[in-house]
Design a protein around this motif. Structure first.
Motif, PDB file in Angstrom:
ATOM      1  N   ILE A 115       0.910  -1.175   0.085  1.00 50.84           N
ATOM      2  CA  ILE A 115       0.124  -0.105   0.035  1.00 50.84           C
ATOM      3  C   ILE A 115       0.987   1.232  -0.022  1.00 50.84           C
ATOM      4  N   GLY A 116       2.105   1.221   0.745  1.00 49.82           N
ATOM      5  CA  GLY A 116       2.705   2.462   0.658  1.00 49.82           C
ATOM      6  C   GLY A 116       3.455   2.728  -0.525  1.00 49.82           C
ATOM      7  N   HIS A 120       2.252   7.644  -3.882  1.00 49.55           N
ATOM      8  CA  HIS A 120       2.314   8.923  -4.678  1.00 49.55           C
ATOM      9  C   HIS A 120       1.007   8.945  -5.629  1.00 49.55           C
ATOM     10  N   LYS A 121       0.291   8.075  -5.472  1.00 54.94           N
ATOM     11  CA  LYS A 121      -0.929   8.152  -6.462  1.00 54.94           C
ATOM     12  C   LYS A 121      -2.067   8.860  -5.657  1.00 54.94           C
ATOM     13  N   SER A 192       0.147  15.945   1.503  1.00 52.65           N
ATOM     14  CA  SER A 192       1.388  15.503   2.328  1.00 52.65           C
ATOM     15  C   SER A 192       1.540  14.852   3.468  1.00 52.65           C
ATOM     16  N   PHE A 193       2.337  13.807   3.630  1.00 51.62           N
ATOM     17  CA  PHE A 193       2.321  13.069   4.877  1.00 51.62           C
ATOM     18  C   PHE A 193       3.701  12.474   4.969  1.00 51.62           C
ATOM     19  N   VAL A 297      -2.589   6.462   3.483  1.00 52.61           N
ATOM     20  CA  VAL A 297      -3.030   6.125   1.893  1.00 52.61           C
ATOM     21  C   VAL A 297      -4.621   5.591   1.783  1.00 52.61           C
ATOM     22  N   LEU A 298      -4.702   4.660   2.712  1.00 51.71           N
ATOM     23  CA  LEU A 298      -6.176   4.014   2.871  1.00 51.71           C
ATOM     24  C   LEU A 298      -7.439   5.264   3.480  1.00 51.71           C
ATOM     25  N   HIS A 299      -6.832   6.158   4.172  1.00 47.00           N
ATOM     26  CA  HIS A 299      -7.607   7.167   4.627  1.00 47.00           C
ATOM     27  C   HIS A 299      -8.078   8.123   3.558  1.00 47.00           C
TER      28      HIS A 299
END
Length: 358
Positions: A115-116, A120-121, A192-193, A297-299
């Motif tokens: 998932i990580g 970038h998507k 951004s994270f 990402v899932l968020h």
């Protein structure tokens, strides 16, 4: 009595082979659970979970657990979602999914890495075509113009790290944590994270070392970010007025506070949807960093697909997010910020906003 003995003798004359053990297929939650039951267990609805599976299934091999039973990619993803969403012990998840506890541990790391890799998507700064709409959405909150994002930090509690530098992870509140910095949009999605910083590191240092600051320094993005008093005021990052004296400055601060709370709500949503973030994480530091990014990402995927929060109300999320991070800037930070803001270009641009909009 003699009848039973005769029966046993007859059995000895027969070629009796033990029946072959048949492994029943594991339950398929997509078919066995209702939409509501699925959401409560995995924090995503079926459509969203299937979307995630489609994006990363090529990176997940068809595996077997320690008992030789197949674990297809969709079940690997669901095991990880259940771990992230419920915060349950791995042993409880292994019992529910009919796999071993050690497999759950390896599975969470493997799926989180996959998932990580698509981060970038889903976590990226808005394009120029999106900026005007984002500014309008932010201005609708409390009248703050030209805002393209709200920046802030939060702590993720961890066990005491190994090694000699463990004290670097002890934050201002006194517990060990990993610090996360994020920029969010008006719908609480992350632009951004950054994860993995020591809990003791100041917010402004994380920002200064970030790729985000380098991009903003290039002056390619119109508008500016909103940050709290932990950050210095700059051309592309506006902060509250530390000592408001005029009605305009007080109105500006009130608008800033309401608008900037968006990032606190985003962290609140993240931690409520993925309850493991509210517990003291016990995974390896590198794995912890990767799992936190996977949750972000899932968020964003959930926000984009309008997935509801399982059993939560917006008021609960808002109240919990207010206690998320800060107890106010330190005295040293205050003095530093005051000296920087007197002559900084950002302070002059902020004054322009105050005079013309408030």
């Amino acid at each position: 009595m003699f009848h039973h003995l005769r029966y046993l003798e007859n059995l000895d004359r027969l070629d009796v082979w033990p029946s072959r053990r048949i492994v029943v297929d594991r339950i398929n939650p997509f078919k066995a659970l209702s939409e509501e039951e699925f959401l409560c267990r995995y924090s995503l609805n079926k459509e969203c979970a299937n979307n995630v599976i489609q994006q990363i299934q090529d990176a997940l091999a068809h595996e077997v657990d320690s008992r030789g039973c197949p674990v297809p990619p969709f079940l690997q993803v669901l095991i990880t979602l259940q771990y992230l969403g419920t915060g349950n012990h791995q042993l409880a998840i292994s019992d529910y999914s009919d796999v071993s506890q050690s497999y759950v541990s390896k599975c969470v790391v493997r799926v989180s890495r996959a998932i990580g890799n698509i981060c970038h998507k889903h976590i990226k700064l808005p394009s120029h075509s999106e900026v005007n709409r984002i500014m309008e959405d932010f201005q609708l909150i409390a009248g703050m113009p030209s805002v393209i994002g709200c920046i802030g930090c939060t702590h993720i509690a961890i066990n005491r790290p190994p090694g000699d530098q463990f004290e670097l992870f002890r934050n201002r509140t006194g517990y060990f944590s990993m610090k996360v910095q994020a920029v969010c949009g008006p719908q609480q999605q992350f632009y951004s994270f950054v994860s993995g910083w020591y809990g003791s590191v100041h917010d402004s240092l994380i920002f200064d070392k970030s790729y985000l600051r380098q991009e903003l320094e290039k002056n390619l993005q119109p508008g500016y970010l909103l940050g709290d008093c932990e950050y210095p005021c700059r051309r592309y990052l506006h902060t509250p007025v530390l000592n408001p004296c005029t009605p305009q400055e007080r109105r500006y601060n009130a608008s800033h506070c309401r608008t900037h709370s968006t990032v606190k709500r985003a962290f609140g949503l993240l931690k409520r949807r993925f309850a493991f973030l509210e517990k003291r994480l016990q995974t390896d530091l590198n794995n912890t960093k990767m799992i936190i990014v996977a949750a972000a990402v899932l968020h964003n995927i959930a926000i984009k697909q309008n997935v509801p929060m399982p059993g939560e109300t917006n008021d609960q999320i808002c109240n919990e997010s207010q206690e998320d991070h800060h107890d106010g800037p330190s005295q040293i930070a205050k003095k530093t910020l005051e000296s920087e803001q007197k002559n900084d270009v950002g302070a002059k641009e902020r004054d322009y906003i105050i005079r013309n909009y408030f």
